[in-house]
Write a protein that holds these residues in place. Structure first.
Motif, PDB file in Angstrom:
ATOM      1  N   MET A 256       2.445  11.670   1.133  1.00  0.00           N
ATOM      2  CA  MET A 256       1.227  10.904   1.690  1.00  0.00           C
ATOM      3  C   MET A 256       2.116  10.321   3.108  1.00  0.00           C
ATOM      4  SD  MET A 256       0.030  11.270  -1.290  1.00  0.00           S
ATOM      5  CE  MET A 256      -0.848  10.014  -1.492  1.00  0.00           C
ATOM      6  N   GLY A 257       2.952  10.574   3.749  1.00  0.00           N
ATOM      7  CA  GLY A 257       4.020   9.494   4.922  1.00  0.00           C
ATOM      8  C   GLY A 257       4.571   8.376   4.555  1.00  0.00           C
TER       9      GLY A 257
ATOM     10  N   GLU B  30       2.172   2.104  -3.496  1.00  0.00           N
ATOM     11  CA  GLU B  30       1.213   2.492  -4.346  1.00  0.00           C
ATOM     12  C   GLU B  30       1.200   3.725  -4.136  1.00  0.00           C
ATOM     13  OE1 GLU B  30      -0.171   0.850  -6.600  1.00  0.00           O
ATOM     14  OE2 GLU B  30      -0.040  -1.760  -6.543  1.00  0.00           O
ATOM     15  N   ALA B  31       0.908   4.193  -2.677  1.00  0.00           N
ATOM     16  CA  ALA B  31       0.703   5.258  -2.709  1.00  0.00           C
ATOM     17  C   ALA B  31       1.749   6.664  -3.171  1.00  0.00           C
ATOM     18  CB  ALA B  31       1.023   6.004  -0.737  1.00  0.00           C
TER      19      ALA B  31
ATOM     20  N   ARG C  58      -0.299   5.813 -12.165  1.00  0.00           N
ATOM     21  CA  ARG C  58       0.064   6.561  -9.821  1.00  0.00           C
ATOM     22  C   ARG C  58      -1.508   7.471  -9.508  1.00  0.00           C
ATOM     23  NH1 ARG C  58       3.538   4.331  -7.250  1.00  0.00           N
ATOM     24  NH2 ARG C  58       4.608   2.957  -8.298  1.00  0.00           N
TER      25      ARG C  58
ATOM     26  N   PHE D 292      -4.076   4.766   3.100  1.00  0.00           N
ATOM     27  CA  PHE D 292      -3.308   3.467   3.906  1.00  0.00           C
ATOM     28  C   PHE D 292      -2.015   3.998   4.440  1.00  0.00           C
ATOM     29  CE2 PHE D 292      -5.605   2.162   0.942  1.00  0.00           C
ATOM     30  CZ  PHE D 292      -6.086  -0.557   1.493  1.00  0.00           C
ATOM     31  N   SER D 293      -1.284   4.956   3.767  1.00  0.00           N
ATOM     32  CA  SER D 293       0.402   5.430   3.804  1.00  0.00           C
ATOM     33  C   SER D 293       0.100   6.128   4.717  1.00  0.00           C
ATOM     34  CB  SER D 293       1.178   5.826   3.214  1.00  0.00           C
ATOM     35  OG  SER D 293       0.366   6.818   2.253  1.00  0.00           O
ATOM     36  N   LYS D 294      -1.569   7.311   5.168  1.00  0.00           N
ATOM     37  CA  LYS D 294      -1.258   8.628   5.876  1.00  0.00           C
ATOM     38  C   LYS D 294      -1.405   7.865   7.377  1.00  0.00           C
ATOM     39  CE  LYS D 294      -0.784  12.622   5.132  1.00  0.00           C
ATOM     40  NZ  LYS D 294       0.541  13.437   5.516  1.00  0.00           N
TER      41      LYS D 294
ATOM     42  N   SER E 210       0.667  -0.963  -0.326  1.00  0.00           N
ATOM     43  CA  SER E 210      -0.641   0.332  -0.208  1.00  0.00           C
ATOM     44  C   SER E 210       0.871   1.391   0.149  1.00  0.00           C
ATOM     45  CB  SER E 210      -1.204  -0.284   1.033  1.00  0.00           C
ATOM     46  OG  SER E 210      -0.233   0.036   2.690  1.00  0.00           O
ATOM     47  N   GLN E 211       2.218   0.719   0.354  1.00  0.00           N
ATOM     48  CA  GLN E 211       2.892   2.044   0.774  1.00  0.00           C
ATOM     49  C   GLN E 211       3.600   2.512  -0.786  1.00  0.00           C
ATOM     50  OE1 GLN E 211       5.092   4.216   4.784  1.00  0.00           O
ATOM     51  NE2 GLN E 211       4.803   1.843   4.711  1.00  0.00           N
TER      52      GLN E 211
ATOM     53  N   ARG F 218      -7.424  -2.766  -7.532  1.00  0.00           N
ATOM     54  CA  ARG F 218      -6.325  -2.836  -7.549  1.00  0.00           C
ATOM     55  C   ARG F 218      -6.125  -2.396  -5.555  1.00  0.00           C
ATOM     56  NH1 ARG F 218      -3.231   1.732  -9.909  1.00  0.00           N
ATOM     57  NH2 ARG F 218      -1.985   2.124  -7.661  1.00  0.00           N
TER      58      ARG F 218
ATOM     59  N   GLU G 250       6.805   6.014   4.425  1.00  0.00           N
ATOM     60  CA  GLU G 250       7.676   5.172   6.258  1.00  0.00           C
ATOM     61  C   GLU G 250       9.019   4.804   5.138  1.00  0.00           C
ATOM     62  OE1 GLU G 250       7.451   4.468   9.795  1.00  0.00           O
ATOM     63  OE2 GLU G 250       6.498   6.290   9.032  1.00  0.00           O
TER      64      GLU G 250
ATOM     65  N   ILE H  72      -0.860   4.925   8.260  1.00  0.00           N
ATOM     66  CA  ILE H  72       0.950   3.921   8.805  1.00  0.00           C
ATOM     67  C   ILE H  72       1.210   4.842   9.217  1.00  0.00           C
ATOM     68  CG2 ILE H  72       2.280   3.042   7.906  1.00  0.00           C
ATOM     69  CD1 ILE H  72       0.902   1.566   5.859  1.00  0.00           C
ATOM     70  N   HIS H  73       1.362   5.698   8.586  1.00  0.00           N
ATOM     71  CA  HIS H  73       2.736   6.541   9.278  1.00  0.00           C
ATOM     72  C   HIS H  73       1.878   7.311  10.502  1.00  0.00           C
ATOM     73  CE1 HIS H  73       6.346   9.409   9.279  1.00  0.00           C
ATOM     74  NE2 HIS H  73       5.212  11.231   9.735  1.00  0.00           N
TER      75      HIS H  73
ATOM     76  N   ARG I 133      -2.584  17.423  10.720  1.00  0.00           N
ATOM     77  CA  ARG I 133      -1.203  18.542  10.382  1.00  0.00           C
ATOM     78  C   ARG I 133      -1.157  17.935   8.277  1.00  0.00           C
ATOM     79  NH1 ARG I 133       3.434  19.473  13.578  1.00  0.00           N
ATOM     80  NH2 ARG I 133       4.611  19.089  11.667  1.00  0.00           N
TER      81      ARG I 133
ATOM     82  N   HIS J  18      -3.229   6.890  -6.521  1.00  0.00           N
ATOM     83  CA  HIS J  18      -2.623   7.703  -5.083  1.00  0.00           C
ATOM     84  C   HIS J  18      -3.889   8.243  -4.231  1.00  0.00           C
ATOM     85  CE1 HIS J  18      -2.114  11.560  -7.478  1.00  0.00           C
ATOM     86  NE2 HIS J  18      -2.036  12.361  -5.802  1.00  0.00           N
TER      87      HIS J  18
ATOM     88  N   PHE K  67      -4.743   5.394  -2.059  1.00  0.00           N
ATOM     89  CA  PHE K  67      -3.798   4.356  -1.582  1.00  0.00           C
ATOM     90  C   PHE K  67      -3.602   6.044  -0.609  1.00  0.00           C
ATOM     91  CE2 PHE K  67      -3.702   1.930  -4.533  1.00  0.00           C
ATOM     92  CZ  PHE K  67      -3.954   0.473  -4.202  1.00  0.00           C
ATOM     93  N   TYR K  68      -2.815   7.165  -0.096  1.00  0.00           N
ATOM     94  CA  TYR K  68      -2.843   7.936   0.394  1.00  0.00           C
ATOM     95  C   TYR K  68      -3.698   7.349   1.972  1.00  0.00           C
ATOM     96  CZ  TYR K  68      -3.588  12.564   2.509  1.00  0.00           C
ATOM     97  OH  TYR K  68      -4.235  13.758   3.406  1.00  0.00           O
TER      98      TYR K  68
ATOM     99  N   VAL L 172      -4.636  -5.005  -3.097  1.00  0.00           N
ATOM    100  CA  VAL L 172      -2.890  -4.850  -2.224  1.00  0.00           C
ATOM    101  C   VAL L 172      -3.574  -5.966  -0.529  1.00  0.00           C
ATOM    102  CG1 VAL L 172      -2.576  -3.121  -0.316  1.00  0.00           C
ATOM    103  CG2 VAL L 172      -2.230  -2.654  -3.300  1.00  0.00           C
TER     104      VAL L 172
END
Lengths: 418, 225
Positions: free
Chosen positions: A107-108, A23-24, B200, B209-211, A20-21, B29, A110, B213-214, B59, B203, B206-207, B33
């Motif tokens: 997108m954060g 892909e982001a 892409r 997801f990554s947001k 997922s990361q 997609r 990691e 996770i972070h 933020r 995104h 998937f934004y 994932v």
């Protein structure tokens, strides 16, 4: 074939978390601006997202329609041994896995942990810089990346005990805490063992070191070889279990703290009920609970600043504790560098970089930026809580003929004990 | 050429097929994932994961897009931040508050809301186009972006640029007959919808997801994301 081992590792490690990361990513390139190696050296290949290329290609070509289309249309090639050799230099010699990039990515993503996965593929394929591989092998066979044998370790502990006149309990059954040091401290900063022993003794801590679990550094973790990472931690966990301690105190070492505190439970069995603490947070606790007392203003003579270590501050969250102590030791002369805390810039020596001779030019170039930050606030001394950073500071300051003093926080605390 | 016929085709079957491809493609997609599996995190927390996630979204959505120097990456990357931020803002304003788009939303989900005055929407529409051109120039000249940009990323740019430009021309009643420009707008939108699952631009999904996770990683470690 080397490449196949790497690809197999990438595919094995690619769960939803990784996919997922990947892909982001929007290919915006902002992460490059966070990378001290890119900033110092200007090589676009040092952009953190580019460091993920081997992992991204393996993932997309196996799991995505777009990746397969790109392969079929000849827009992209499969990974080759030459690719691995190429990226190995980039990810081991121009990356400290400091993860600052994750903090600027819109997108954060990691990126640090993902680069660790890229390293894992390299380790599986055996494409690791020679110096790093050699140190790892020494840790596997001798028990220390610096080649410290059992005999040398005992002699060294005895010598420190005599030289600094401190009591260091060895293999003490019934101890509450197991204190584990690094070989770097043992051989290059032996005073750090002495000062930590002094602090723990003064606090009345029932502690011990172990002759079996005597190395906290984890070169398997630098390489990202999971089996070795586990083996090196297992030695310490086993010692902790045999001694029956309640907690393991990690000395001033960043990667070790990251491995024990934030990684171990996810990759191996950890002893139940044994807490992992970093020496800095523990010293802070001892001071807060009144078990040690500090002389206020003991270091107030000259401007002193604090260097945030990636694994202990940005990745470990021990941000306010050292600052609270420094504000007692140097209430009027403590000054922050810019940037600091989560946004701080890595010293350039972490992630195993300092152990690779070929990366010396890279880490000096990065350190020059750190030196500028220190000079901007006219710092005369700098304090830190990681021996790896300390090694990089001591070596690089000498390289640049700087007279700036380098302190470990434990050392300052020990000198200010009342 | 009979543009009335083309318009009928592009606003009817073409758009519907494109929409279906978009939905099915993106669902695929997403499922792909998700099915790769998620390991349980056994590490004891130092702080609150949920608070980290909330803080991270706040933020990045409220503060950062407009004051990028908070993260000190502004110095060398002002263009990407400002143009990127303005592009997304413009896109949101035009898609959510343009009169014609509100009608589309109404036909799709049955609800509608008040539109913004035309001059404001026109301003954002132009801003979006200019931002996209600035981003293109940046991409053509920045050494890192040159390295990162391969064919699919150029296609992304074209696919996003065409609907924006045709939409702007249509709304301003410039140069073309209504059926012509409306058809071109709908065809370009359809192409974009078909392309999104392959590139892409996805995104936007998937934004999250990554947001998350972070944010949870930061929260767990008790640091500011």
């Amino acid at each position: 074939m080397k490449t196949q081992s790497a690809i197999n590792t990438y595919l094995k490690e690619t769960g939803g978390w990784v996919a997922s990361q990947l892909e982001a990513c929007t290919r915006c390139g902002i992460c490059a601006e966070a990378c001290h190696f890119y900033q110092a050296l200007g090589n676009p290949e040092y952009a953190p997202i580019w460091k993920l290329e081997p992992l991204r290609r393996a993932y997309e070509q196996r799991f995505t329609v777009a990746g397969r289309l790109k392969l079929a249309l000849g827009l992209e090639k499969r990974l080759t041994d030459a690719d691995l050799e190429h990226w190995s230099k980039i990810i081991y010699e121009a990356c400290t896995v400091c993860n600052k990039c994750a903090h600027v990515c819109p997108m954060g993503i990691e990126l640090g942990p993902l680069i660790h996965e890229v390293r894992a593929g390299m380790a599986a394929a055996g494409v690791v810089p020679g110096d790093l591989a050699e140190a790892t092998e020494k840790q596997r066979t001798i028990g220390s990346p610096l080649g410290v044998t059992d005999e040398i370790w005992r002699e060294r502990i005895d010598w420190i005990t005599d030289e600094w006149e401190v009591d260091i309990p060895v293999d003490k059954a019934g101890a509450e805490s197991l204190m584990v040091f690094t070989s770097i401290e043992l051989m290059k900063f032996p005073d750090n063992l002495a000062v930590i022993a002094k602090i723990l003794n003064q606090a009345g801590e029932n502690w011990t070191v172990s002759s079996k679990g005597r190395e906290v550094v984890n070169f398997g973790y630098f390489e990202a070889d999971e089996e070795l990472t586990k083996l090196f931690m297992y030695r310490v966990f086993k010692a902790a279990e045999e001694l029956g301690v309640k907690k393991i105190i990690i000395s001033e070492c960043g990667h070790a703290y990251d491995a024990f505190r934030w990684t171990a439970p996810n990759i191996m069995k950890v002893p139940a009920g044994v807490k992992i603490v970093h020496i800095t947070e523990y010293i802070h606790e001892l001071w807060k609970t009144g078990r040690i007392k500090l002389k206020e203003g003991a270091f107030d003579a000259e401007i002193i600043t604090f260097h945030d270590s990636c694994k202990i501050q940005r990745r470990g969250g021990i941000i306010k504790q050292p600052r609270e102590i420094l504000k007692v030791l140097a209430p009027s002369s403590f000054k922050e560098m810019t940037p600091n805390k989560e946004q701080s810039m890595c010293c350039g020596g972490g992630g195993g970089v300092i152990s690779i001779k070929e990366a010396d030019a890279n880490r000096y170039a990065v350190f020059e930026m750190k030196l500028e930050q220190l000079q901007d606030i006219q710092a005369k001394a700098v304090c830190m809580v990681c021996s790896n950073c300390r090694l990089q500071f001591v070596d690089s300051l000498a390289h640049f003929n700087s007279t700036l003093k380098v302190h470990g926080l434990a050392e300052m605390v020990a000198r200010a004990l009342v | 050429m009979d543009w009335t016929e083309i318009l009928r085709f592009s606003r009817g079957p073409l758009l519907h097929v494109a929409l279906m491809i978009f939905i099915v493609g993106m669902s695929y997609r997403l499922v792909r994932v998700l099915l790769l599996g998620w390991e349980r995190d056994r590490v004891p927390n130092k702080g609150s994961k949920i608070w980290g996630v909330i803080l991270n979204y706040l933020r990045s959505l409220v503060v950062l897009p407009f004051i990028p120097w908070v993260r000190r990456t502004f110095r060398n990357n002002a263009l990407t931040f400002i143009a990127g931020g303005l592009f997304h803002l413009s896109l949101f304003v035009v898609l959510a508050f343009g009169t014609a788009h509100i009608l589309v939303w109404k036909s799709l989900c049955g609800i509608s809301w008040k539109s913004l005055p035309t001059p404001i929407v026109a301003f954002f529409s132009a801003t979006g186009i200019i931002s996209l051109i600035v981003l293109l120039i940046n991409r053509l000249t920045h050494p890192v972006l040159k390295l990162l940009t391969r064919l699919p990323v150029w296609i992304n740019w074209v696919m996003v640029f065409l609907p924006m430009v045709t939409g702007f021309i249509m709304a301003r009643h410039l140069w073309f007959r209504y059926e012509v420009i409306f058809s071109l707008h709908l065809i370009s939108v359809s192409l974009l919808l078909i392309w999104i699952p392959l590139g892409r631009i996805s995104h936007f999904l998937f934004y999250f997801f990554s947001k998350t996770i972070h944010g949870s990683q930061a929260g767990k470690r008790a640091i500011v994301p």
